[in-house]
Design a protein around this motif. Structure first.
Motif, short mmCIF file in Angstrom:
data_model
loop_
_atom_site.label_atom_id
_atom_site.label_comp_id
_atom_site.label_asym_id
_atom_site.label_seq_id
_atom_site.Cartn_x
_atom_site.Cartn_y
_atom_site.Cartn_z
N ILE A 16 37.46 -11.28 -15.38
CA ILE A 16 36.27 -10.76 -14.71
C ILE A 16 36.64 -10.06 -13.41
O ILE A 16 36.09 -9.06 -13.04
CB ILE A 16 35.28 -11.90 -14.43
CG1 ILE A 16 34.80 -12.47 -15.77
CG2 ILE A 16 34.11 -11.44 -13.60
CD1 ILE A 16 33.97 -13.70 -15.65
N GLU A 113 22.65 -12.79 -25.37
CA GLU A 113 23.39 -12.23 -24.24
C GLU A 113 22.51 -12.05 -23.00
O GLU A 113 23.02 -11.80 -21.93
CB GLU A 113 24.01 -10.89 -24.66
CG GLU A 113 25.12 -11.06 -25.68
CD GLU A 113 25.62 -9.77 -26.28
OE1 GLU A 113 26.69 -9.80 -26.93
OE2 GLU A 113 24.96 -8.72 -26.12
N VAL A 234 28.75 -15.13 -18.84
CA VAL A 234 27.90 -14.20 -18.09
C VAL A 234 26.65 -14.92 -17.58
O VAL A 234 26.26 -14.77 -16.41
CB VAL A 234 27.51 -13.00 -18.98
CG1 VAL A 234 26.46 -12.13 -18.28
CG2 VAL A 234 28.75 -12.17 -19.31
N ASN A 238 25.68 -15.75 -13.72
CA ASN A 238 24.39 -15.29 -13.21
C ASN A 238 23.58 -16.44 -12.62
O ASN A 238 22.91 -16.28 -11.59
CB ASN A 238 23.59 -14.62 -14.33
CG ASN A 238 24.15 -13.26 -14.72
OD1 ASN A 238 24.93 -12.67 -13.99
ND2 ASN A 238 23.75 -12.78 -15.89
N THR A 254 26.71 -10.51 -9.77
CA THR A 254 27.89 -10.68 -10.60
C THR A 254 28.36 -9.32 -11.10
O THR A 254 27.68 -8.31 -10.92
CB THR A 254 27.60 -11.59 -11.81
OG1 THR A 254 26.69 -10.91 -12.69
CG2 THR A 254 26.98 -12.91 -11.38
N THR A 256 28.33 -8.25 -13.99
CA THR A 256 27.50 -7.75 -15.09
C THR A 256 26.03 -7.65 -14.74
O THR A 256 25.24 -7.14 -15.52
CB THR A 256 27.62 -8.69 -16.32
OG1 THR A 256 27.23 -10.02 -15.93
CG2 THR A 256 29.04 -8.70 -16.84
N GLN A 257 25.63 -8.14 -13.56
CA GLN A 257 24.21 -8.12 -13.20
C GLN A 257 24.05 -7.95 -11.70
O GLN A 257 24.52 -8.78 -10.92
CB GLN A 257 23.53 -9.42 -13.65
CG GLN A 257 22.06 -9.50 -13.27
CD GLN A 257 21.45 -10.85 -13.61
OE1 GLN A 257 22.02 -11.63 -14.36
NE2 GLN A 257 20.30 -11.13 -13.04
N GLN A 421 33.54 -9.03 -24.28
CA GLN A 421 32.37 -9.11 -23.39
C GLN A 421 31.07 -9.17 -24.17
O GLN A 421 30.13 -9.86 -23.78
CB GLN A 421 32.35 -7.90 -22.44
CG GLN A 421 31.24 -7.98 -21.39
CD GLN A 421 31.31 -6.84 -20.40
OE1 GLN A 421 32.18 -5.99 -20.47
NE2 GLN A 421 30.39 -6.83 -19.45
#
Length: 491
Positions: A16, A113, A234, A238, A254, A256-257, A421
């Motif tokens: 990550i 997800e 993930v 989060n 994060t 991804t967010q 991912q």
């Protein structure tokens, strides 16, 4: 032949972000990541007991799914008599369940997800229980077909959730071992389903074939409340960022967010991801075609398997169900031996490549599968055609099952390593065509065997597989990396 080696395919928690100590890169203090490789909250670092409990629970869920798909086979004649349907319509009662496997994961995987593996699995299981119970009360063909496809959507959570959870919790070096355990119980389904289905329908009626599975799955849901935590890293990160934002008021985020992301924006991206992957990733299209033919052949053969023993060999419904044990023997040998070979091949090829890895290291296990599938088809077809002793066609079906599992395990592991991912969406995309084939192939099975017989009918299937299946491992090994590189970057 050559295979392009790539770096570690996001195989470790620190994929990550790089460690600031080792790279000298300044890390944003508001970026939430794992606290190194040994972060105890990362699923890779959970205790073995915890990981095995989750794996075995999902394995039982897979058993329910595959039993539901096959359990009706010995009872089809009884259902046809009660609901007054012809042979073709009755066959749809069996195969429509599999059609749901194509569309269910395309929605459930992206939801997993966004909301996590646990809630999607739990709610899908409850949805299955509801509609599977309704199926048992059906008085018309229409209600039975509708309830079968709706319960199939709930049961398809097995294909949407199980492999992603294995990817979440087990490192690639242990993936074969985790496969051997997680697939053991589900692979009993095609044998236990017809055996129990035949006994139940002959003794207390075909409706109980549905209700027994609903009761069993209800017990699994209760157990899941206690042993199935969230595993998707993930979601876990989060949640960590959410807690920090609430506690400090700072905009933690994060990789991804972003802190400003809304549920609507995440859903709009995630729900289209499996379709985008299937359309834009050539390697997934290739894998999907190979899986489709594997699954189509299997369900074509299974849909007529009970009929062979009842009509041609004069066996009862209970006796016909016992022949499915041969299939499960082939499945089990392939799952247990093949999964261990997968781990050894991975370790050997990784060491040979200087500790680097590539998804193509899963491909060699496809070679024995490519040989066993047509061999099993020919043995099963011609020995059934010549009405030889029951053990010989059963040996052929065991060889076929062994080859199917070898191919399927290799291709599933390939997708898991190539799309670390978004493994849930990628797995759903790769399985879309196979479930459609699993629905469509059995529809023409009775006509094919009536016109060509079991011998020449299976010869056609075997020859077609040779044309499609034999080039598969060489194509993936030689051109897999190039095909993956051709795919568009996804978000």
């Amino acid at each position: 032949m050559t295979v392009q080696v790539i770096e570690k395919v996001s195989a470790s928690p620190d994929a990550i972000k790089p460690s600031p100590k080792s790279t000298g890169v300044q890390i944003d203090p508001l970026l939430v990541t794992w606290n190194g490789d040994d972060d105890l909250e990362h699923p890779y670092n959970w205790s073995l007991a915890r990981k095995w409990a989750i794996t075995i629970l999902l394995s039982n869920g897979g058993l329910v799914t595959l039993m539901s798909g096959a359990m009706l086979a010995p009872a089809l004649k009884s259902i046809a008599a009660d609901l007054k349907t012809d042979e073709e319509e009755t066959q749809i009662f069996l195969s429509i369940f599999v059609l749901a496997f194509a569309f269910g994961p395309m929605v459930l995987s992206p939801l997993a997800e966004v909301f996590g593996r646990r809630p999607v699995w739990m709610l899908s299981s409850c949805f299955y229980i509801l509609w599977n119970t309704v199926a048992g009360f059906s008085q018309t063909p229409g209600l039975l077909i509708a309830s079968r496809i709706l319960s199939g959507i709930g049961a398809s959570a097995e294909f949407a959730i199980s492999n992603p959870v294995l990817s979440d919790t087990w490192i690639p070096e242990q993936r074969g071992t985790s496969f051997s355990i997680s697939t053991f119980l589900p692979l009993l389904g095609p044998a236990l389903g017809p055996i129990i289905g035949g006994a139940v329908s002959q003794s207390i009626g075909w409706r109980w074939t549905f209700w027994i599975l609903s009761i069993y799955d209800g017990l699994l849901v209760v157990i899941a409340f206690f042993v199935f935590p969230e595993t998707y890293e993930v979601i876990l990160l989060n949640r960590r960022a959410d807690k920090l934002r609430k506690r400090t008021g700072k905009p933690y985020y994060t990789a991804t967010q972003a802190a400003s992301d809304t549920l609507k924006s995440r859903l709009s991206i995630s729900l289209t991801r499996p379709f985008r992957l299937l359309v834009t990733q050539p390697i997934l299209q290739v894998v999907a075609i190979f899986l489709a033919y594997n699954f189509g052949i299997l369900y074509l053969v299974l849909s007529t398997f009970a009929t062979l023993w009842i009509e041609r060999y004069g066996q009862s419904e209970i006796q016909s169900g016992l022949n499915y044990i041969a299939l499960v023997i082939g499945y089990t040998i392939a799952a247990q031996v093949g999964s261990r070979m997968m781990d050894r091949l991975w370790a050997y090829l990784k060491a040979k490549a200087g500790n680097n890895t590539a998804p193509e290291y899963r491909v060699p296990l496809m070679v024995p599968g490519a040989v066993l599938i047509p061999l099993g088809l020919v043995i099963y077809g011609w020995t059934a055609e010549k009405h030889l002793h029951w053990i010989v066609p059963d040996a052929g079906i065991a060889i076929l099952g062994c080859g199917i599992i070898n191919n399927t395990q290799s291709l599933q592991a390939y997708v898991m390593d190539a799309y670390r991912q978004y493994v849930a969406s990628a797995a759903a995309a790769s399985q879309f065509l196979r479930s459609i084939a699993g629905f469509a192939f059995p529809i023409f099975a009775p006509a094919m065997y009536q016109n060509l017989g079991y011998g020449w009918g299976n010869n056609v299937l075997a020859l077609t597989f040779v044309v499609i299946g034999w080039p598969a491992p060489f194509l993936l090994w030689t051109y897999g990396a190039k095909l993956r590189a051709m795919g568009k970057t996804q978000k």
